[in-house]
Design a protein around this motif. Sequence first.
Motif, PDB file in Angstrom:
ATOM      1  N   ILE A 124       0.771  -1.657   0.262  1.00 13.04           N
ATOM      2  CA  ILE A 124      -0.020  -0.460  -0.078  1.00 13.04           C
ATOM      3  C   ILE A 124       1.246   1.264   0.225  1.00 13.04           C
ATOM      4  O   ILE A 124       1.502   1.258   0.589  1.00 13.04           O
ATOM      5  CB  ILE A 124      -1.281  -0.019   1.370  1.00 13.04           C
ATOM      6  N   VAL A 125       0.721   2.122  -0.898  1.00 14.96           N
ATOM      7  CA  VAL A 125       0.701   3.192  -0.645  1.00 14.96           C
ATOM      8  C   VAL A 125       0.190   4.456  -0.010  1.00 14.96           C
ATOM      9  O   VAL A 125      -0.850   4.222  -0.794  1.00 14.96           O
ATOM     10  CB  VAL A 125       1.871   4.132  -2.221  1.00 14.96           C
TER      11      VAL A 125
ATOM     12  N   PRO B  49       3.296  -4.804   3.617  1.00 13.56           N
ATOM     13  CA  PRO B  49       4.103  -3.274   3.571  1.00 13.56           C
ATOM     14  C   PRO B  49       4.145  -2.263   3.067  1.00 13.56           C
ATOM     15  O   PRO B  49       2.683  -1.856   1.940  1.00 13.56           O
ATOM     16  CB  PRO B  49       4.939  -3.282   1.957  1.00 13.56           C
ATOM     17  N   ILE B  50       4.034  -1.157   4.274  1.00 14.81           N
ATOM     18  CA  ILE B  50       3.443   0.217   3.625  1.00 14.81           C
ATOM     19  C   ILE B  50       4.470   0.980   3.782  1.00 14.81           C
ATOM     20  O   ILE B  50       5.119   1.260   3.493  1.00 14.81           O
ATOM     21  CB  ILE B  50       3.157   0.438   4.694  1.00 14.81           C
ATOM     22  N   LEU B  51       4.019   2.143   2.010  1.00 17.23           N
ATOM     23  CA  LEU B  51       5.173   3.153   2.629  1.00 17.23           C
ATOM     24  C   LEU B  51       3.879   4.588   2.765  1.00 17.23           C
ATOM     25  O   LEU B  51       3.186   4.701   1.366  1.00 17.23           O
ATOM     26  CB  LEU B  51       5.451   3.669   0.606  1.00 17.23           C
TER      27      LEU B  51
ATOM     28  N   LEU C 287       5.478   5.215  13.088  1.00 18.03           N
ATOM     29  CA  LEU C 287       4.599   4.250  12.243  1.00 18.03           C
ATOM     30  C   LEU C 287       5.632   3.554  11.464  1.00 18.03           C
ATOM     31  O   LEU C 287       6.438   3.839  11.399  1.00 18.03           O
ATOM     32  CB  LEU C 287       3.875   5.250  11.355  1.00 18.03           C
ATOM     33  N   ASP C 288       5.002   2.520  12.098  1.00 14.88           N
ATOM     34  CA  ASP C 288       6.027   1.268  11.375  1.00 14.88           C
ATOM     35  C   ASP C 288       5.705   0.804  10.059  1.00 14.88           C
ATOM     36  O   ASP C 288       4.703   0.161   9.378  1.00 14.88           O
ATOM     37  CB  ASP C 288       5.580  -0.361  11.818  1.00 14.88           C
ATOM     38  N   ALA C 289       6.043   1.969   9.154  1.00 10.45           N
ATOM     39  CA  ALA C 289       6.110   1.954   7.097  1.00 10.45           C
ATOM     40  C   ALA C 289       7.735   3.260   7.214  1.00 10.45           C
ATOM     41  O   ALA C 289       8.012   3.544   7.902  1.00 10.45           O
ATOM     42  CB  ALA C 289       4.606   2.466   7.725  1.00 10.45           C
ATOM     43  N   ASP C 290       7.917   2.629   5.896  1.00  9.65           N
ATOM     44  CA  ASP C 290       8.814   4.114   5.086  1.00  9.65           C
ATOM     45  C   ASP C 290       7.754   4.976   5.320  1.00  9.65           C
ATOM     46  O   ASP C 290       6.237   4.998   4.415  1.00  9.65           O
ATOM     47  CB  ASP C 290       9.268   2.653   3.967  1.00  9.65           C
TER      48      ASP C 290
ATOM     49  N   ALA D  72       9.705   6.564  -4.802  1.00 11.84           N
ATOM     50  CA  ALA D  72       8.514   5.713  -4.278  1.00 11.84           C
ATOM     51  C   ALA D  72       8.204   4.166  -4.503  1.00 11.84           C
ATOM     52  O   ALA D  72       8.540   3.015  -3.928  1.00 11.84           O
ATOM     53  CB  ALA D  72       7.039   6.439  -4.576  1.00 11.84           C
ATOM     54  N   VAL D  73       8.159   3.621  -6.174  1.00 14.00           N
ATOM     55  CA  VAL D  73       8.226   2.436  -6.790  1.00 14.00           C
ATOM     56  C   VAL D  73       9.363   1.149  -6.022  1.00 14.00           C
ATOM     57  O   VAL D  73       9.798   0.378  -5.072  1.00 14.00           O
ATOM     58  CB  VAL D  73       8.484   2.494  -8.078  1.00 14.00           C
TER      59      VAL D  73
END
Length: 356
Positions: A134-135, A154-156, A169-172, A324-325
């Motif tokens: 998810i972005v 996976p989250i961005l 936040l546990d995300a990039d 982002a990709v």
Amino acid sequence: MAVKVTIQDIADALGVSRNTVSKAINNTGILADSTRDKVLKKAAEMGYKQFSYITVSDNTTPSLSLSIPKEKCEIALFTANFVGSSHFASPMLDKFQRELSQLGYCLTMHRVLPEEIDSLTLPATFTEEQTAGIVCVEMFNYRYSQMLCRLDMPILFIDSPVVGLDEPLDADRLYMDNTTNIYLFVKEMVKRGRTKIGFIGQYLHCQSFFERYMGYRDAMYLSGLTCQDEYCIINNKEGVRNPSTSDYREYLADKIQKLDQLPDVFICANDFIALDVMQVLKELGYSVPQDVYLCGFDDSPESRIMTPSLTTIHIHSQAIGLAAVQMLISRIKQPSLNYRTMHTETDLIYRESTEG
């Protein structure tokens, strides 16, 4: 209906970090054998769906193997706004989608409605079983963002709620450089003798606004200048949950009218705000740049055609799309990576609102 067990659930049960559980389950990273065994055993006990028993003997830890999940080829984009309402989103998403398609992924877009944010529910159009990652673009509600981080996916975040004021936040996270060119702009204004500098924008609206405000304050400090509170217009109309443009302009007019005198310069959190400020100043009988300089952020199309044209800070939208990709796909392939924060470069552009 069975409750899905996530990596976070296992981490909570053991009192360890989510990253530790991810390393154990995916057999990546450096981890003590005893810790890995403990995590795998707890995962099996809780019925973590990616695992199945092979053998159990002599009261030892069960041997586990990863089940082969159904191929996930979708990347879901979540946004709380319409894509067209952002200065950089459309060109960024165009690059993002083209790069994804070359890697065999398709992009699905989901606008998260206010009631879904309030109830912490996923969009009805979202299919988790088919989604590889998810972005989130301009998803600024912290509680909702935190809920997404618990999906074991996976989250961005491209921009995010303000971080550092709550649990991380546990995300990039991916941002543009929000500080360097604000410092360079303040430095140039000081050289021109314009030392009374203010900031306009809701500094807690999102992480980028927060970074721009703190960048302004740092630049003032490093230049030996004082941030005068009356020149920092950093909130919005009180008592209104979602203030409209007219509400915000009314708030701006009230604050500006109460000033004994205008500063030499206003730095605005983005170009939309700069447009509002310019309109309010005009209605109050002031002109830009004669009475006050104005600087925006984003380099929106409007900033180039307004009169006077707006000094601003340019965002490289396609660079954000490419980054982002790279960040999201690397997270999909290596879920145990430490969480990363990246900033892409920006450029300062002088125009008529600061006399070129």
